[in-house]
Design an enzyme around this catalytic site. Structure first.
Site, PDB file in Angstrom:
ATOM      1  N   ARG A  63      -3.231   1.369 -10.435  1.00 14.55           N
ATOM      2  CA  ARG A  63      -2.519   2.504  -9.860  1.00 14.55           C
ATOM      3  C   ARG A  63      -1.678   3.154 -10.948  1.00 14.55           C
ATOM      4  O   ARG A  63      -1.167   2.485 -11.827  1.00 14.55           O
ATOM      5  CB  ARG A  63      -1.594   2.043  -8.740  1.00 14.55           C
ATOM      6  CG  ARG A  63      -2.280   1.754  -7.425  1.00 14.55           C
ATOM      7  CD  ARG A  63      -1.275   1.461  -6.333  1.00 14.55           C
ATOM      8  NE  ARG A  63      -0.587   0.207  -6.532  1.00 14.55           N
ATOM      9  CZ  ARG A  63       0.664   0.092  -6.951  1.00 14.55           C
ATOM     10  NH1 ARG A  63       1.396   1.164  -7.187  1.00 14.55           N
ATOM     11  NH2 ARG A  63       1.202  -1.089  -7.125  1.00 14.55           N
ATOM     12  N   TYR A 191     -10.029   4.424  -9.192  1.00 12.53           N
ATOM     13  CA  TYR A 191      -9.451   3.099  -8.943  1.00 12.53           C
ATOM     14  C   TYR A 191      -8.887   2.963  -7.520  1.00 12.53           C
ATOM     15  O   TYR A 191      -8.244   3.893  -7.016  1.00 12.53           O
ATOM     16  CB  TYR A 191      -8.342   2.784  -9.960  1.00 12.53           C
ATOM     17  CG  TYR A 191      -7.620   1.524  -9.584  1.00 12.53           C
ATOM     18  CD1 TYR A 191      -8.207   0.290  -9.840  1.00 12.53           C
ATOM     19  CD2 TYR A 191      -6.424   1.549  -8.881  1.00 12.53           C
ATOM     20  CE1 TYR A 191      -7.595  -0.885  -9.424  1.00 12.53           C
ATOM     21  CE2 TYR A 191      -5.804   0.389  -8.463  1.00 12.53           C
ATOM     22  CZ  TYR A 191      -6.394  -0.827  -8.726  1.00 12.53           C
ATOM     23  OH  TYR A 191      -5.795  -1.973  -8.305  1.00 12.53           O
ATOM     24  N   LYS A 200      -2.787   2.852   0.097  1.00  9.77           N
ATOM     25  CA  LYS A 200      -1.407   3.142  -0.291  1.00  9.77           C
ATOM     26  C   LYS A 200      -1.006   4.575   0.074  1.00  9.77           C
ATOM     27  O   LYS A 200       0.126   4.823   0.496  1.00  9.77           O
ATOM     28  CB  LYS A 200      -1.224   2.922  -1.794  1.00  9.77           C
ATOM     29  CG  LYS A 200      -1.598   1.532  -2.281  1.00  9.77           C
ATOM     30  CD  LYS A 200      -0.773   0.451  -1.628  1.00  9.77           C
ATOM     31  CE  LYS A 200      -1.034  -0.909  -2.264  1.00  9.77           C
ATOM     32  NZ  LYS A 200      -0.261  -1.982  -1.630  1.00  9.77           N
ATOM     33  N   HIS A 220       5.058  -2.431   3.426  1.00  9.90           N
ATOM     34  CA  HIS A 220       4.200  -3.136   2.465  1.00  9.90           C
ATOM     35  C   HIS A 220       4.347  -4.638   2.726  1.00  9.90           C
ATOM     36  O   HIS A 220       4.989  -5.357   1.961  1.00  9.90           O
ATOM     37  CB  HIS A 220       4.682  -2.765   1.042  1.00  9.90           C
ATOM     38  CG  HIS A 220       3.757  -3.196  -0.054  1.00  9.90           C
ATOM     39  ND1 HIS A 220       4.184  -3.327  -1.364  1.00  9.90           N
ATOM     40  CD2 HIS A 220       2.444  -3.504  -0.071  1.00  9.90           C
ATOM     41  CE1 HIS A 220       3.170  -3.700  -2.123  1.00  9.90           C
ATOM     42  NE2 HIS A 220       2.112  -3.820  -1.377  1.00  9.90           N
ATOM     43  N   SER A 242       4.082  -6.242  -5.737  1.00 10.79           N
ATOM     44  CA  SER A 242       2.720  -6.535  -6.174  1.00 10.79           C
ATOM     45  C   SER A 242       2.757  -7.721  -7.146  1.00 10.79           C
ATOM     46  O   SER A 242       3.696  -7.871  -7.923  1.00 10.79           O
ATOM     47  CB  SER A 242       2.132  -5.317  -6.884  1.00 10.79           C
ATOM     48  OG  SER A 242       2.255  -4.180  -6.059  1.00 10.79           O
ATOM     49  N   CYS A 244       3.112 -10.970  -6.514  1.00  8.22           N
ATOM     50  CA  CYS A 244       3.992 -12.096  -6.185  1.00  8.22           C
ATOM     51  C   CYS A 244       3.343 -13.019  -5.149  1.00  8.22           C
ATOM     52  O   CYS A 244       4.006 -13.854  -4.549  1.00  8.22           O
ATOM     53  CB  CYS A 244       5.338 -11.608  -5.673  1.00  8.22           C
ATOM     54  SG  CYS A 244       6.387 -10.930  -6.970  1.00  8.22           S
ATOM     55  N   ASP A 269      -1.447  -7.056   3.246  1.00  4.84           N
ATOM     56  CA  ASP A 269      -0.800  -6.036   2.399  1.00  4.84           C
ATOM     57  C   ASP A 269       0.070  -5.036   3.154  1.00  4.84           C
ATOM     58  O   ASP A 269       1.092  -4.624   2.636  1.00  4.84           O
ATOM     59  CB  ASP A 269      -1.882  -5.280   1.614  1.00  4.84           C
ATOM     60  CG  ASP A 269      -1.320  -4.493   0.441  1.00  4.84           C
ATOM     61  OD1 ASP A 269      -0.435  -5.023  -0.258  1.00  4.84           O
ATOM     62  OD2 ASP A 269      -1.758  -3.345   0.219  1.00  4.84           O
ATOM     63  N   ARG A 360     -10.415  -6.970  -9.314  1.00  6.00           N
ATOM     64  CA  ARG A 360     -10.250  -7.126  -7.864  1.00  6.00           C
ATOM     65  C   ARG A 360     -11.515  -7.594  -7.161  1.00  6.00           C
ATOM     66  O   ARG A 360     -12.623  -7.439  -7.666  1.00  6.00           O
ATOM     67  CB  ARG A 360      -9.869  -5.757  -7.252  1.00  6.00           C
ATOM     68  CG  ARG A 360      -8.605  -5.143  -7.812  1.00  6.00           C
ATOM     69  CD  ARG A 360      -7.407  -5.616  -7.064  1.00  6.00           C
ATOM     70  NE  ARG A 360      -6.157  -5.132  -7.627  1.00  6.00           N
ATOM     71  CZ  ARG A 360      -5.032  -4.984  -6.923  1.00  6.00           C
ATOM     72  NH1 ARG A 360      -5.027  -5.241  -5.634  1.00  6.00           N
ATOM     73  NH2 ARG A 360      -3.917  -4.591  -7.505  1.00  6.00           N
TER      74      ARG A 360
HETATM   75  C1  OXD Z   1      -0.609  -3.339  -4.821  1.00  2.38           C
HETATM   76  C2  OXD Z   1      -1.890  -3.592  -4.143  1.00  2.38           C
HETATM   77  O1  OXD Z   1      -0.613  -2.952  -6.005  1.00  2.38           O
HETATM   78  O2  OXD Z   1      -1.860  -4.046  -2.997  1.00  2.38           O
HETATM   79  O3  OXD Z   1       0.442  -3.535  -4.192  1.00  2.38           O
HETATM   80  O4  OXD Z   1      -2.956  -3.331  -4.721  1.00  2.38           O
HETATM   81 MN    MN Z   2       0.094  -4.074  -2.156  1.00  2.00          MN
END
Ligand code: OXD
Ligand code: MN
Length: 580
Positions: A63, A191, A200, A220, A242, A244, A269, A360
């Site tokens: 991102r 991406y 998002k 989130h 992100s 964690c 998420d 991913r």
């Molecule tokens: C993030 C994701 O970056 O979920 O938070 O991809």
């Molecule tokens: Mn996320």
């Protein structure tokens, strides 16, 4: 919908337009299109049936927050933590990039539902895109095609999203949101978070804006259910920045399963939450798949997802073995002979990592053995606890509970995480990330805090609020807590606190478990390590409170006074707890 699609086609000038129905036959045709581009490959048909590897442009692997804009007439509306453009200027600038961007290409029209098909909390989006990879991923990440078209009917109540990979030049890449029109424009990136517009862009940035207007919450957060020995399931939602471990926590195999504690996955998420008739906040997972980070994922860290990705999955930017299987650092074992890197080169140690650190997997949620029987419940699941967390090597104890809702909002608003080697920039730098929404809040975060405070007044049975830190290190630099499946011990304490049980002692930051409060049976942790793990060190907190004061000051006069008061209150409690 047709009118908007036509308008988008007039701008981008595609060679043809394909309305997606979401059928399996169509999916196979789209995967063929993806393969034709030469950047995607079919994986081992025996060990990874119907799985694909996609390699994205090396400049387009994450991102891009600095190229992400919220476009409102007034700059103040987006606040100090978002990039702003005025809507007219943005349309002019990005419109020029979109003009003719799909020449010679197919425009795919993807109607989709965010949320279970029959849920009153669900919403509809329509993405037009020139990327077959995006269509194939959308089919996993949300309910798309005919099912969405049927639900929409002739209604205009949908969030339009126009996406073109453009020429992939980072200098001509923009992810723009127009919250007043509920519109998304994304150009120059293929991406995930930039291109799968349901995730998002819609489910967090646009939805958070709508949620504030309409009195609900778009967060989130992962959603999980903790089953206790009697078979009762208590639902919790957790926000971590992100990287964690949200996905791992949501899909955890409980270390206390033999004692009857099991974790069920509802989402990994995003949570959309509305107050239910029973006075609880009810959450749905608007997505239908996981778009998870591959490196570090293994049988040990997340066996459920390792089972899930064995079929019908798309891998992006992982390594590739001679057996035609995906490979990444941390999957277990040494790099196998003949390994190919994410860039398509033969791997050797001089190449560094074989899998891009942000590589991913995209996989259907229902393929996880841990998926909750309630994950598509139209009314959502009632949330009893909110959990905030981050990586704090020294500061925060393993777990603590906020005194009340307002204090909990303060805990969320001052949440932070330390950067790791996996992220670019300095290691160990503290980044404030309120409610893990810093890159995802579609309006001024000061107003967002206000919205949280207001929701607290409206929810008859609000979730209790907690903070966890799996990442505390001892003086020797080693992690003090084993993490992963053992984290269920912390969830068990949270459950007990929710039920008015669970032993705790009061500290200036909140309630911390007593030594006998947390189930530690069978764990080998020394009493000294436990002291460190649960320690609340006044000096460390003093410097952190100075940092959070500075962060909150960024919002100026707009910051709700309640948060300033909560800050002063913690400082005061520390002063009182240290005898002069
Ligand atoms: C993030 C994701 O970056 O979920 O938070 O991809
Ligand atoms: Mn996320």
């Amino acid at each position: 919908m047709e009118a908007w699609v036509e308008e988008s086609a007039r701008l981008t000038k595609p060679e043809k337009i394909v309305y997606c129905d979401g059928s399996e036959a169509e999916n196979q045709a789209i995967l063929q299109e993806m393969l034709k581009k030469g950047d995607s490959f079919r994986l081992n048909e025996k060990t990874y049936p119907n799985c694909y590897l996609h390699r994205s442009d090396p400049s387009d692997v994450a991102r891009t927050e600095h190229l992400t804009f919220i476009c409102t007439p007034n700059k103040e509306e987006v606040g100090p933590t978002n990039n702003w453009m005025d809507p007219e200027g943005a349309k002019f600038k990005i419109g020029k990039l979109l003009d003719g961007a799909m020449r010679g290409r197919t425009m795919y029209v993807v109607p989709y539902i965010m949320g279970p098909v029959d849920s009153p909390i669900s919403k509809i989006g329509v993405e037009v895109t020139d990327s077959p990879y995006v269509v194939a991923n959308m089919r996993i990440m949300c309910r798309m095609g005919k099912v969405a078209q049927d639900k929409l009917g002739s209604s205009k109540d949908f969030v339009p999203g126009l996406h073109s990979v453009g020429d992939l030049d980072p200098l001509r890449r923009y992810i723009a949101h127009f919250p007043e029109e509920r519109l998304i424009w994304s150009v120059g990136s293929g991406y995930g978070g930039n291109a799968l517009l349901g995730k998002k862009c819609f489910a967090l940035r646009i939805a958070s804006y709508m949620a504030r207007q309409q009195g609900w919450m778009a967060e989130h957060m992962l959603i999980l259910g903790l089953e206790s020995p009697g078979g009762k399931v208590t639902y919790m939602a957790a926000a971590f920045p992100s990287a964690c471990g949200k996905t791992n926590l949501a899909m955890m195999v409980s270390a206390l399963e033999s004692q009857g504690y099991k974790v069920w996955t509802v989402g990994d998420d995003i949570a959309w939450m509305k107050i239910g008739a029973d006075g609880y906040l009810h959450a749905i997972n608007p997505e239908s798949g996981f778009f998870g980070v591959a490196p570090g994922t293994s049988r040990k860290t997340n066996p459920n997802v390792m089972d899930a990705v064995k079929s019908n999955a798309i891998f992006t930017n992982t390594g590739l073995t001679v057996e035609n299987e995906p490979w990444w650092e941390g999957i277990g074992g040494e790099p196998p002979a003949g390994l190919i890197t994410w860039r398509g080169e033969k791997w050797d140690p001089s190449k560094g990592v074989a899998a891009q650190p942000n590589s991913r997997y995209t996989v259907l949620a229902r393929q996880s053995p841990s998926i909750s029987p309630k994950w598509e419940a139209p009314e959502g699941v009632p949330i009893s606890a909110f959990i905030f967390g981050g990586r704090r090597a020294r500061l925060a104890p393993l777990v603590y509970q906020a005194f009340n809702w307002q204090h909990g909002v303060f805990v969320g608003a001052t949440m932070a995480s330390e950067t790791t080697a996996a992220t670019t920039g300095d290691v160990g730098v503290t980044r404030r990330d309120p409610m893990a929404m810093l890159p995802f809040c579609g309006y001024n975060m000061a107003d967002y805090f206000e919205h949280w405070l207001e929701m607290g007044k409206k929810i008859p049975n609000p979730p209790k609020i907690f903070h966890v830190n799996w990442f505390r290190k001892g003086a020797d630099g080693k992690f003090l807590w084993p993490g992963y499946g053992e984290n269920v011990r912390v969830l068990k304490w949270i459950l007990e606190r929710v039920e008015g049980r669970g032993e705790a002692r009061e500290t200036p930051i909140g309630y911390v478990p007593t030594r006998t409060g947390l189930a530690l049976d069978g764990l080998k942790i020394s009493p000294e390590a436990l002291d460190e793990l649960f320690g609340v060190n006044g000096d460390d907190w003093e410097s952190d409170l100075a940092d959070s004061r500075e962060f909150l000051a960024k919002f100026g006069e707009k910051l709700p006074s309640e948060l300033r008061k909560e800050h002063e209150a913690v400082v005061g409690r520390f002063q009182k707890s240290v005898p002069a």
